[in-house]
Design an enzyme around this catalytic site. Structure first.
Site, PDB file in Angstrom:
ATOM      1  N   ASN A  37       0.747  -1.351  -0.049  1.00  0.00           N
ATOM      2  CA  ASN A  37      -0.051  -0.190   0.055  1.00  0.00           C
ATOM      3  C   ASN A  37       1.024   1.259   0.040  1.00  0.00           C
ATOM      4  O   ASN A  37       1.635   1.544   1.302  1.00  0.00           O
ATOM      5  CB  ASN A  37      -1.019   0.077   1.223  1.00  0.00           C
ATOM      6  CG  ASN A  37      -1.848   1.251   1.498  1.00  0.00           C
ATOM      7  OD1 ASN A  37      -1.651   2.050   0.641  1.00  0.00           O
ATOM      8  ND2 ASN A  37      -2.325   1.402   2.474  1.00  0.00           N
ATOM      9  N   LYS A  69       0.292   4.368  -0.219  1.00  0.00           N
ATOM     10  CA  LYS A  69      -0.316   5.347   0.375  1.00  0.00           C
ATOM     11  C   LYS A  69      -0.205   6.492  -0.569  1.00  0.00           C
ATOM     12  O   LYS A  69      -0.143   6.572  -1.711  1.00  0.00           O
ATOM     13  CB  LYS A  69      -0.069   5.666   1.491  1.00  0.00           C
ATOM     14  CG  LYS A  69      -0.140   4.421   2.613  1.00  0.00           C
ATOM     15  CD  LYS A  69       0.043   4.602   4.115  1.00  0.00           C
ATOM     16  CE  LYS A  69      -0.078   3.203   4.815  1.00  0.00           C
ATOM     17  NZ  LYS A  69       0.117   3.458   6.300  1.00  0.00           N
ATOM     18  N   HIS A 107      -9.460   1.100   5.109  1.00  0.00           N
ATOM     19  CA  HIS A 107      -7.885   1.448   5.611  1.00  0.00           C
ATOM     20  C   HIS A 107      -8.164   2.462   7.095  1.00  0.00           C
ATOM     21  O   HIS A 107      -9.124   3.234   6.869  1.00  0.00           O
ATOM     22  CB  HIS A 107      -7.108   2.045   4.753  1.00  0.00           C
ATOM     23  CG  HIS A 107      -5.584   1.911   5.324  1.00  0.00           C
ATOM     24  ND1 HIS A 107      -5.167   2.970   6.103  1.00  0.00           N
ATOM     25  CD2 HIS A 107      -4.627   1.100   5.127  1.00  0.00           C
ATOM     26  CE1 HIS A 107      -3.925   2.764   6.443  1.00  0.00           C
ATOM     27  NE2 HIS A 107      -3.496   1.291   6.119  1.00  0.00           N
ATOM     28  N   GLU A 128      -6.657   4.771   7.906  1.00  0.00           N
ATOM     29  CA  GLU A 128      -6.387   6.284   7.482  1.00  0.00           C
ATOM     30  C   GLU A 128      -7.782   6.876   6.896  1.00  0.00           C
ATOM     31  O   GLU A 128      -8.213   8.068   7.255  1.00  0.00           O
ATOM     32  CB  GLU A 128      -5.258   6.481   6.734  1.00  0.00           C
ATOM     33  CG  GLU A 128      -4.030   6.422   7.574  1.00  0.00           C
ATOM     34  CD  GLU A 128      -2.788   5.571   6.692  1.00  0.00           C
ATOM     35  OE1 GLU A 128      -2.594   5.589   5.598  1.00  0.00           O
ATOM     36  OE2 GLU A 128      -1.793   5.101   7.598  1.00  0.00           O
ATOM     37  N   GLU A 149      -5.065  -4.849  10.551  1.00  0.00           N
ATOM     38  CA  GLU A 149      -3.941  -3.821  10.728  1.00  0.00           C
ATOM     39  C   GLU A 149      -4.402  -2.999  12.118  1.00  0.00           C
ATOM     40  O   GLU A 149      -4.846  -2.340  12.216  1.00  0.00           O
ATOM     41  CB  GLU A 149      -3.918  -2.825   9.836  1.00  0.00           C
ATOM     42  CG  GLU A 149      -3.750  -3.466   8.478  1.00  0.00           C
ATOM     43  CD  GLU A 149      -3.473  -2.621   7.440  1.00  0.00           C
ATOM     44  OE1 GLU A 149      -2.112  -2.706   6.898  1.00  0.00           O
ATOM     45  OE2 GLU A 149      -3.937  -1.310   7.306  1.00  0.00           O
ATOM     46  N   GLY A 157       2.865   2.421  10.581  1.00  0.00           N
ATOM     47  CA  GLY A 157       3.675   3.768  10.368  1.00  0.00           C
ATOM     48  C   GLY A 157       4.357   3.824  11.947  1.00  0.00           C
ATOM     49  O   GLY A 157       5.178   4.889  11.834  1.00  0.00           O
ATOM     50  N   SER A 180       3.713  -1.932  10.299  1.00  0.00           N
ATOM     51  CA  SER A 180       5.284  -2.149  10.497  1.00  0.00           C
ATOM     52  C   SER A 180       5.846  -3.437  10.161  1.00  0.00           C
ATOM     53  O   SER A 180       6.817  -3.875  10.903  1.00  0.00           O
ATOM     54  CB  SER A 180       5.656  -1.773  12.019  1.00  0.00           C
ATOM     55  OG  SER A 180       5.163  -0.086  12.087  1.00  0.00           O
TER      56      SER A 180
HETATM   57  P1  13P Z   1       3.290   0.483   7.579  1.00  0.00           P
HETATM   58  O1  13P Z   1       3.694  -0.859   7.167  1.00  0.00           O
HETATM   59  O2  13P Z   1       3.852   1.689   7.004  1.00  0.00           O
HETATM   60  O3  13P Z   1       3.095   0.427   9.007  1.00  0.00           O
HETATM   61  O4  13P Z   1       1.829   0.787   7.155  1.00  0.00           O
HETATM   62  C1  13P Z   1       0.904  -0.407   7.125  1.00  0.00           C
HETATM   63  C2  13P Z   1      -0.422  -0.169   6.408  1.00  0.00           C
HETATM   64  O5  13P Z   1      -1.096   0.801   6.831  1.00  0.00           O
HETATM   65  C3  13P Z   1      -0.552  -0.708   5.185  1.00  0.00           C
HETATM   66  O6  13P Z   1      -2.061  -0.709   4.772  1.00  0.00           O
END
Ligand code: 13P
Length: 250
Positions: A9, A11, A95, A97, A167, A173, A212
């Site tokens: 992803n 982003k 997601h 976010e 997640e 992140g 992560s």
């Molecule tokens: P990270 O791997 O940067 O923690 O992000 C995970 C994520 O949100 C994948 O959708």
């Protein structure tokens, strides 16, 4: 027997030149990934470029979201049919976010999940608890509620063509990964919940871990019996790191 799926992803990251470099790097090494599925989810505007670049490879493409509606006055949204037309196979929905920064609630996520399916895209449904919810001991209640919202609209059978990504929000992140056992416990709970409704769907569904995950911790996480791949953020932006995770998946 389910196979693993590792999806990147991206982003809101990249430029035309950086995504070309990233895909070139992935194409150079992806043949070493034997059994696992591999997918990337670029920012939407780069999807045509990426699908063209990966078309003769095993790399699939997904979107980071999909509109709940199929056409009309929905400024800023992208319809499932449009994503399909440009070669997407997957669509991430829900997601954290999108949920926290853009106010998508469970009902909206369920509607987007439905839109993905009716347009021939496989939804990757993201679920997971916030830190305070884990500390309150309500992780299972949260992921249950998030799944139930989709089942209420689409029924359990919809999960035959879907992927779930667990997640934990506190791991996204942050560099703070769930321990393999912490993740396994939630994955097993999710599979058990689905199994109570349909054993076959529960056995076959891919449940990815996200948060992560990186080249250093992937093997241990992916070694757990109910962790069927990963949804990778930061580590998917470097070809070598992402390929290392894909190879750890098989
Ligand atoms: P990270 O791997 O940067 O923690 O992000 C995970 C994520 O949100 C994948 O959708």
């Amino acid at each position: 027997m389910r196979t693993k799926l590792v999806a990147g992803n991206w982003k809101l990251n990249g430029s035309l030149s950086s995504i070309r470099e990233l895909i070139d790097g992935m194409l150079a090494g992806v043949d070493a990934v034997k059994t696992a599925g591999v997918a990337v989810c670029p920012p939407a505007i780069y999807i045509p470029e990426v699908t063209a670049m990966v078309k003769d490879s095993k790399i699939a493409v997904g979107s980071q979201n999909v509109c709940d509606q199929d056409s009309g006055a929905y400024t800023g949204e992208i319809a499932g049919a449009m994503l399909k037309e440009f070669g997407c196979e997957y669509a991430i929905v829900g997601h954290s976010e999108r949920r926290s920064l853009y106010g998508e609630d469970d009902a909206m996520v369920a509607a987007r999940f439905a839109a993905a399916r009716r347009n021939g895209l496989k939804p990757i449904l993201c679920i997971g608890e916030k830190l305070e919810e884990r500390e309150q001991g309500v992780t299972e209640d949260v992921v249950s509620r998030q799944i139930d919202a989709v089942i209420a609209v689409e029924g359990i059978s919809a999960f035959a063509d879907a992927v779930i990504a667990y997640e934990p929000v506190w791991a996204i992140g942050t560099g703070k990964t769930a321990s393999p056992q912490q993740a396994q416990d939630v994955h097993a709970f999710i599979r058990g919940k689905l199994a109570a409704l349909d054993a076959g769907i529960a056995e076959n569904i891919i449940i990815q871990y996200g948060g992560s995950m990186n080249a250093g911790n992937a093997e241990e996480l992916l070694g757990m019996p109910d962790i069927d791949g990963g949804l990778i953020g930061g580590a998917s932006l470097k070809a070598a790191d992402f390929l290392a995770i894909c190879q750890a998946a098989g």
